[in-house]
Design a protein around this motif. Structure first.
Motif, PDB file in Angstrom:
ATOM      1  N   GLU A  12      -4.623  17.123   2.856  1.00 39.31           N
ATOM      2  CA  GLU A  12      -5.566  17.965   3.601  1.00 39.31           C
ATOM      3  C   GLU A  12      -5.339  19.416   3.202  1.00 39.31           C
ATOM      4  O   GLU A  12      -4.216  19.905   3.285  1.00 39.31           O
ATOM      5  CB  GLU A  12      -5.350  17.775   5.095  1.00 39.31           C
ATOM      6  N   ASP A  13      -6.385  20.100   2.772  1.00 38.71           N
ATOM      7  CA  ASP A  13      -6.237  21.474   2.294  1.00 38.71           C
ATOM      8  C   ASP A  13      -6.294  22.533   3.381  1.00 38.71           C
ATOM      9  O   ASP A  13      -5.876  23.662   3.172  1.00 38.71           O
ATOM     10  CB  ASP A  13      -7.277  21.789   1.214  1.00 38.71           C
ATOM     11  N   ASP A  14      -6.768  22.202   4.558  1.00 38.37           N
ATOM     12  CA  ASP A  14      -6.879  23.169   5.651  1.00 38.37           C
ATOM     13  C   ASP A  14      -5.621  23.099   6.519  1.00 38.37           C
ATOM     14  O   ASP A  14      -5.413  22.108   7.227  1.00 38.37           O
ATOM     15  CB  ASP A  14      -8.115  22.853   6.485  1.00 38.37           C
ATOM     16  N   GLN A  16      -4.820  24.499   9.291  1.00 39.12           N
ATOM     17  CA  GLN A  16      -5.096  24.338  10.725  1.00 39.12           C
ATOM     18  C   GLN A  16      -5.454  22.894  11.055  1.00 39.12           C
ATOM     19  O   GLN A  16      -5.027  22.355  12.073  1.00 39.12           O
ATOM     20  CB  GLN A  16      -6.209  25.272  11.161  1.00 39.12           C
ATOM     21  N   HIS A  17      -6.237  22.276  10.196  1.00 39.97           N
ATOM     22  CA  HIS A  17      -6.604  20.882  10.459  1.00 39.97           C
ATOM     23  C   HIS A  17      -5.391  19.968  10.286  1.00 39.97           C
ATOM     24  O   HIS A  17      -5.215  19.015  11.048  1.00 39.97           O
ATOM     25  CB  HIS A  17      -7.761  20.436   9.572  1.00 39.97           C
ATOM     26  N   TYR A  39      -1.583  19.749  -0.021  1.00 41.27           N
ATOM     27  CA  TYR A  39      -2.865  20.448   0.068  1.00 41.27           C
ATOM     28  C   TYR A  39      -3.879  20.075  -1.010  1.00 41.27           C
ATOM     29  O   TYR A  39      -5.051  20.370  -0.870  1.00 41.27           O
ATOM     30  CB  TYR A  39      -2.634  21.970  -0.005  1.00 41.27           C
ATOM     31  N   ASP A  59      -8.462  13.704   3.067  1.00 40.08           N
ATOM     32  CA  ASP A  59      -9.669  14.524   3.184  1.00 40.08           C
ATOM     33  C   ASP A  59     -10.401  14.427   1.854  1.00 40.08           C
ATOM     34  O   ASP A  59      -9.767  14.494   0.787  1.00 40.08           O
ATOM     35  CB  ASP A  59      -9.274  15.974   3.484  1.00 40.08           C
TER      36      ASP A  59
END
Length: 135
Positions: A12-14, A16-17, A39, A59
């Motif tokens: 997942e690159d975000d 916060q997520h 990421y 993601d």
């Protein structure tokens, strides 16, 4: 046999997520897990060469890959590991294509909670074990 919590690779690159997903899983008290986060797709592929995982949370929109190709790249390297897709990409065609190609679950960001995610993880692992036992 001693209990071993599921090992989860989160791609997942975000940030916060990623933190949100970790927090959601931690709120489900009866679910223990070991989480490794990266990421980018290429980081995930490198990690998969060296470490073993029970499930991959993926993601589809990453800095170095997007869409079905992201799933395909991970799945080609990790055919025996269940993959749970989560994305903000509301594309029914890609959802069905990934599921038909071997993804175990397809979740839309913001439309699930920790219990939903734990259920998706547990069901994915159980399905893969069932398939492997029948090969």
């Amino acid at each position: 046999m001693k209990y071993k919590p599921p090992s989860v690779l989160l791609v997942e690159d975000d940030p916060q997520h990623a933190e949100s997903i970790k927090a959601m899983l931690e709120r489900v008290h009866e679910f223990d897990f070991v989480l490794k986060h990266c990421y980018k797709l290429q980081e995930g592929l490198k990690i998969l060469k060296n470490d073993e995982f029970d499930v991959i949370l993926l993601d589809l929109g990453l800095p170095d890959s997007a869409g079905f190709e992201t799933f395909q790249s991970i799945h080609q390297q990790a055919t025996k590991i269940p993959i749970v897709i989560f994305t903000s990409l509301f594309d029914e065609e890609i959802a069905l294509k990934t599921l038909r190609s071997g993804a175990q679950e397809y979740l839309f960001k913001g439309e699930y909670d920790g219990q939903d995610l734990v259920t998706a993880i547990n069901h994915s692992i159980a399905r893969m074990k069932f398939v492997a036992s029948n090969d």
